[in-house]
Design a protein around this motif. Structure first.
Motif, PDB file in Angstrom:
ATOM      1  N   ILE A 163      11.796  -9.672  -3.069  1.00 42.53           N
ATOM      2  CA  ILE A 163      12.100 -11.001  -3.598  1.00 42.53           C
ATOM      3  C   ILE A 163      11.600 -11.106  -5.034  1.00 42.53           C
ATOM      4  CG2 ILE A 163      12.084 -12.149  -1.348  1.00 42.53           C
ATOM      5  CD1 ILE A 163       9.245 -13.133  -2.002  1.00 42.53           C
ATOM      6  N   GLU A 164      12.343 -11.822  -5.833  1.00 43.67           N
ATOM      7  CA  GLU A 164      11.903 -12.069  -7.200  1.00 43.67           C
ATOM      8  C   GLU A 164      11.027 -13.314  -7.197  1.00 43.67           C
ATOM      9  OE1 GLU A 164      13.688 -12.747 -11.681  1.00 43.67           O
ATOM     10  OE2 GLU A 164      15.058 -12.294 -10.035  1.00 43.67           O
ATOM     11  N   ALA A 165       9.852 -13.199  -7.794  1.00 44.37           N
ATOM     12  CA  ALA A 165       8.907 -14.311  -7.826  1.00 44.37           C
ATOM     13  C   ALA A 165       8.357 -14.446  -9.242  1.00 44.37           C
ATOM     14  CB  ALA A 165       7.778 -14.067  -6.841  1.00 44.37           C
ATOM     15  N   ASP A 166       8.070 -15.648  -9.632  1.00 44.28           N
ATOM     16  CA  ASP A 166       7.537 -15.913 -10.965  1.00 44.28           C
ATOM     17  C   ASP A 166       6.012 -15.857 -10.896  1.00 44.28           C
ATOM     18  OD1 ASP A 166       7.260 -16.602 -13.600  1.00 44.28           O
ATOM     19  OD2 ASP A 166       7.585 -18.744 -13.251  1.00 44.28           O
ATOM     20  N   PHE A 167       5.463 -14.651 -11.058  1.00 37.37           N
ATOM     21  CA  PHE A 167       4.020 -14.488 -10.993  1.00 37.37           C
ATOM     22  C   PHE A 167       3.377 -14.933 -12.308  1.00 37.37           C
ATOM     23  CE2 PHE A 167       5.319 -10.918  -8.064  1.00 37.37           C
ATOM     24  CZ  PHE A 167       4.980 -11.595  -6.911  1.00 37.37           C
ATOM     25  N   PRO A 168       2.284 -15.679 -12.234  1.00 34.16           N
ATOM     26  CA  PRO A 168       1.675 -16.197 -13.459  1.00 34.16           C
ATOM     27  C   PRO A 168       0.936 -15.140 -14.292  1.00 34.16           C
ATOM     28  CG  PRO A 168       0.395 -16.840 -11.552  1.00 34.16           C
ATOM     29  CD  PRO A 168       1.642 -16.183 -11.044  1.00 34.16           C
ATOM     30  N   HIS A 169       0.434 -14.075 -13.662  1.00 36.16           N
ATOM     31  CA  HIS A 169      -0.407 -13.131 -14.392  1.00 36.16           C
ATOM     32  C   HIS A 169       0.290 -11.820 -14.741  1.00 36.16           C
ATOM     33  CE1 HIS A 169      -3.651 -15.864 -13.680  1.00 36.16           C
ATOM     34  NE2 HIS A 169      -3.437 -15.810 -12.379  1.00 36.16           N
ATOM     35  N   SER A 170       1.255 -11.398 -13.926  1.00 38.37           N
ATOM     36  CA  SER A 170       1.920 -10.119 -14.165  1.00 38.37           C
ATOM     37  C   SER A 170       3.209 -10.048 -13.356  1.00 38.37           C
ATOM     38  CB  SER A 170       1.013  -8.964 -13.743  1.00 38.37           C
ATOM     39  OG  SER A 170       1.721  -7.754 -13.761  1.00 38.37           O
ATOM     40  N   PRO A 171       4.238  -9.438 -13.917  1.00 36.87           N
ATOM     41  CA  PRO A 171       5.483  -9.258 -13.166  1.00 36.87           C
ATOM     42  C   PRO A 171       5.454  -8.047 -12.238  1.00 36.87           C
ATOM     43  CG  PRO A 171       5.739  -8.365 -15.358  1.00 36.87           C
ATOM     44  CD  PRO A 171       4.359  -8.978 -15.302  1.00 36.87           C
ATOM     45  N   MET A 172       4.362  -7.273 -12.242  1.00 39.34           N
ATOM     46  CA  MET A 172       4.301  -6.045 -11.467  1.00 39.34           C
ATOM     47  C   MET A 172       4.436  -6.312  -9.971  1.00 39.34           C
ATOM     48  SD  MET A 172       4.100  -3.372 -13.285  1.00 39.34           S
ATOM     49  CE  MET A 172       4.404  -3.463 -15.029  1.00 39.34           C
ATOM     50  N   PRO A 173       4.979  -5.352  -9.218  1.00 35.61           N
ATOM     51  CA  PRO A 173       5.182  -5.541  -7.778  1.00 35.61           C
ATOM     52  C   PRO A 173       3.890  -5.801  -7.007  1.00 35.61           C
ATOM     53  CG  PRO A 173       6.416  -3.658  -8.566  1.00 35.61           C
ATOM     54  CD  PRO A 173       5.521  -4.075  -9.689  1.00 35.61           C
ATOM     55  N   ARG A 174       4.013  -6.614  -5.980  1.00 34.35           N
ATOM     56  CA  ARG A 174       2.944  -6.882  -5.021  1.00 34.35           C
ATOM     57  C   ARG A 174       3.561  -6.712  -3.641  1.00 34.35           C
ATOM     58  NH1 ARG A 174       0.497 -11.810  -8.345  1.00 34.35           N
ATOM     59  NH2 ARG A 174       0.716 -10.783 -10.335  1.00 34.35           N
ATOM     60  N   VAL A 175       2.755  -6.407  -2.654  1.00 32.58           N
ATOM     61  CA  VAL A 175       3.319  -6.159  -1.334  1.00 32.58           C
ATOM     62  C   VAL A 175       2.522  -6.859  -0.251  1.00 32.58           C
ATOM     63  CG1 VAL A 175       2.031  -3.991  -0.972  1.00 32.58           C
ATOM     64  CG2 VAL A 175       4.176  -4.370   0.251  1.00 32.58           C
ATOM     65  N   GLU A 176       3.239  -7.381   0.721  1.00 36.51           N
ATOM     66  CA  GLU A 176       2.665  -7.887   1.963  1.00 36.51           C
ATOM     67  C   GLU A 176       3.317  -7.074   3.070  1.00 36.51           C
ATOM     68  OE1 GLU A 176       2.395 -11.997   4.561  1.00 36.51           O
ATOM     69  OE2 GLU A 176       2.871 -12.096   2.429  1.00 36.51           O
ATOM     70  N   PHE A 177       2.526  -6.594   4.020  1.00 38.85           N
ATOM     71  CA  PHE A 177       3.121  -5.733   5.037  1.00 38.85           C
ATOM     72  C   PHE A 177       2.594  -6.079   6.419  1.00 38.85           C
ATOM     73  CE2 PHE A 177      -0.772  -3.562   3.965  1.00 38.85           C
ATOM     74  CZ  PHE A 177      -1.218  -3.004   5.148  1.00 38.85           C
ATOM     75  N   THR A 178       3.376  -5.677   7.424  1.00 38.15           N
ATOM     76  CA  THR A 178       3.007  -5.831   8.827  1.00 38.15           C
ATOM     77  C   THR A 178       3.084  -4.456   9.466  1.00 38.15           C
ATOM     78  OG1 THR A 178       3.982  -8.038   8.862  1.00 38.15           O
ATOM     79  CG2 THR A 178       3.562  -7.004  10.994  1.00 38.15           C
ATOM     80  N   ALA A 179       2.071  -4.141  10.271  1.00 37.55           N
ATOM     81  CA  ALA A 179       2.050  -2.859  10.965  1.00 37.55           C
ATOM     82  C   ALA A 179       1.659  -3.081  12.414  1.00 37.55           C
ATOM     83  CB  ALA A 179       1.062  -1.894  10.307  1.00 37.55           C
ATOM     84  N   VAL A 180       2.205  -2.260  13.293  1.00 39.53           N
ATOM     85  CA  VAL A 180       1.847  -2.284  14.702  1.00 39.53           C
ATOM     86  C   VAL A 180       0.935  -1.098  14.948  1.00 39.53           C
ATOM     87  CG1 VAL A 180       2.688  -2.148  17.068  1.00 39.53           C
ATOM     88  CG2 VAL A 180       4.008  -3.381  15.345  1.00 39.53           C
ATOM     89  N   LEU A 181      -0.250  -1.362  15.460  1.00 33.05           N
ATOM     90  CA  LEU A 181      -1.229  -0.303  15.697  1.00 33.05           C
ATOM     91  C   LEU A 181      -1.182   0.171  17.125  1.00 33.05           C
ATOM     92  CD1 LEU A 181      -4.266  -1.861  13.825  1.00 33.05           C
ATOM     93  CD2 LEU A 181      -2.625  -0.195  12.966  1.00 33.05           C
ATOM     94  N   PRO A 182      -1.558   1.431  17.355  1.00 35.62           N
ATOM     95  CA  PRO A 182      -1.609   1.915  18.723  1.00 35.62           C
ATOM     96  C   PRO A 182      -2.719   1.211  19.494  1.00 35.62           C
ATOM     97  CG  PRO A 182      -2.519   3.530  17.215  1.00 35.62           C
ATOM     98  CD  PRO A 182      -1.939   2.426  16.381  1.00 35.62           C
ATOM     99  N   PRO A 183      -2.614   1.155  20.820  1.00 34.00           N
ATOM    100  CA  PRO A 183      -3.689   0.526  21.620  1.00 34.00           C
ATOM    101  C   PRO A 183      -5.034   1.157  21.298  1.00 34.00           C
ATOM    102  CG  PRO A 183      -1.818   1.094  22.995  1.00 34.00           C
ATOM    103  CD  PRO A 183      -1.561   1.693  21.647  1.00 34.00           C
ATOM    104  N   ARG A 184      -6.043   0.322  21.246  1.00 33.81           N
ATOM    105  CA  ARG A 184      -7.431   0.742  20.985  1.00 33.81           C
ATOM    106  C   ARG A 184      -7.644   1.298  19.601  1.00 33.81           C
ATOM    107  NH1 ARG A 184      -8.328   3.707  26.667  1.00 33.81           N
ATOM    108  NH2 ARG A 184      -7.765   1.942  27.936  1.00 33.81           N
ATOM    109  N   ALA A 185      -6.755   1.032  18.678  1.00 39.74           N
ATOM    110  CA  ALA A 185      -6.953   1.513  17.306  1.00 39.74           C
ATOM    111  C   ALA A 185      -8.137   0.798  16.668  1.00 39.74           C
ATOM    112  CB  ALA A 185      -5.709   1.303  16.474  1.00 39.74           C
ATOM    113  N   VAL A 186      -8.291  -0.469  16.977  1.00 39.88           N
ATOM    114  CA  VAL A 186      -9.393  -1.253  16.428  1.00 39.88           C
ATOM    115  C   VAL A 186     -10.428  -1.456  17.519  1.00 39.88           C
ATOM    116  CG1 VAL A 186     -10.035  -3.418  15.351  1.00 39.88           C
ATOM    117  CG2 VAL A 186      -7.807  -2.414  14.870  1.00 39.88           C
ATOM    118  N   GLN A 187     -11.644  -1.060  17.242  1.00 37.23           N
ATOM    119  CA  GLN A 187     -12.704  -1.224  18.251  1.00 37.23           C
ATOM    120  C   GLN A 187     -13.842  -2.029  17.688  1.00 37.23           C
ATOM    121  OE1 GLN A 187     -13.773   2.404  20.168  1.00 37.23           O
ATOM    122  NE2 GLN A 187     -11.684   3.107  20.256  1.00 37.23           N
TER     123      GLN A 187
END
Length: 98
Positions: free
Chosen positions: A74-98
């Motif tokens: 998406i094109e967004a009007d960033f106030p500090h820099s036009p450089m890319p930023r990313v938001e991501f979603t990941a599915v972790l395997p069971p018991r990955a976080v302990q």
């Protein structure tokens, strides 16, 4: 897991996208026991429509086949820099976080 990350500002959009993918997305997912193969969706914000090509090319380098996560740019009007930023979603395997 989901996160929004922004790397330090790089001189080009391709370098910014590469840094976000290789050092931030990958490290965060691996830190909690997953891999980038678990990333299901990435939303990239870009401040210049010309950066979309760089972002797509860098994602293809990480996921070179049909396993690439859903990609939204998406094109967004960033106030500090036009450089890319990313938001991501990941599915972790069971018991990955302990």
């Amino acid at each position: 897991i989901s996160s929004r990350v922004q790397a330090r500002l790089e001189p080009t959009a391709a370098e910014q996208a590469r840094r976000l993918l290789d050092t931030h997305v990958r490290r965060l997912v691996e830190h909690v026991g997953g891999t980038v193969d678990g990333v299901t969706h990435m939303t990239w914000g870009i401040g210049d429509p010309a950066f979309a090509v760089d972002v797509a090319r860098e994602c293809q380098a990480v996921w070179p086949n049909e396993d690439m996560p859903q990609l939204t740019i998406i094109e967004a009007d960033f106030p500090h820099s036009p450089m890319p930023r990313v938001e991501f979603t990941a599915v972790l395997p069971p018991r990955a976080v302990q």
